[in-house]
Design a protein around this motif. Structure first.
Motif, PDB file in Angstrom:
ATOM      1  N   ARG A  32     -27.032 -44.135   9.586  1.00  0.00           N
ATOM      2  CA  ARG A  32     -26.682 -43.356   8.462  1.00  0.00           C
ATOM      3  C   ARG A  32     -25.197 -43.421   8.057  1.00  0.00           C
ATOM      4  O   ARG A  32     -25.026 -43.096   6.889  1.00  0.00           O
ATOM      5  N   LYS A  33     -24.285 -43.550   9.174  1.00  0.00           N
ATOM      6  CA  LYS A  33     -22.848 -43.416   8.696  1.00  0.00           C
ATOM      7  C   LYS A  33     -22.707 -44.732   7.841  1.00  0.00           C
ATOM      8  O   LYS A  33     -21.991 -44.747   6.654  1.00  0.00           O
ATOM      9  N   ARG A  36     -23.882 -43.922   4.179  1.00  0.00           N
ATOM     10  CA  ARG A  36     -23.077 -43.184   3.400  1.00  0.00           C
ATOM     11  C   ARG A  36     -21.811 -43.984   2.957  1.00  0.00           C
ATOM     12  O   ARG A  36     -21.245 -43.665   1.884  1.00  0.00           O
ATOM     13  N   ASP A  41     -21.393 -40.038  -0.611  1.00  0.00           N
ATOM     14  CA  ASP A  41     -21.827 -39.043   0.109  1.00  0.00           C
ATOM     15  C   ASP A  41     -23.117 -38.185  -0.853  1.00  0.00           C
ATOM     16  O   ASP A  41     -23.702 -37.279  -0.187  1.00  0.00           O
TER      17      ASP A  41
END
Length: 52
Positions: A32-33, A36, A41
């Protein structure tokens, strides 16, 4: 590529479009990081699944 990485399939929604992206990461949180950081975002992560 880092030690202990696995392939994850991430489904995201951005600008009312649903897209699937494949990312190499150590775990779901890391995936997920990375997602992003790559796309920004403003996208919504719908699902993260480990690809076998």
């Amino acid at each position: 590529m880092r030690c202990g990485t696995k392939r994850f399939e991430i489904t995201v929604e951005k600008d009312n479009r649903i897209a699937t992206q494949e990312i190499c990461a150590r775990d779901q949180i890391d995936a997920r990081k990375i997602c992003r950081r790559m796309f920004g975002d403003d996208e919504v992560v719908i699902s993260v699944r480990r690809k076998k």
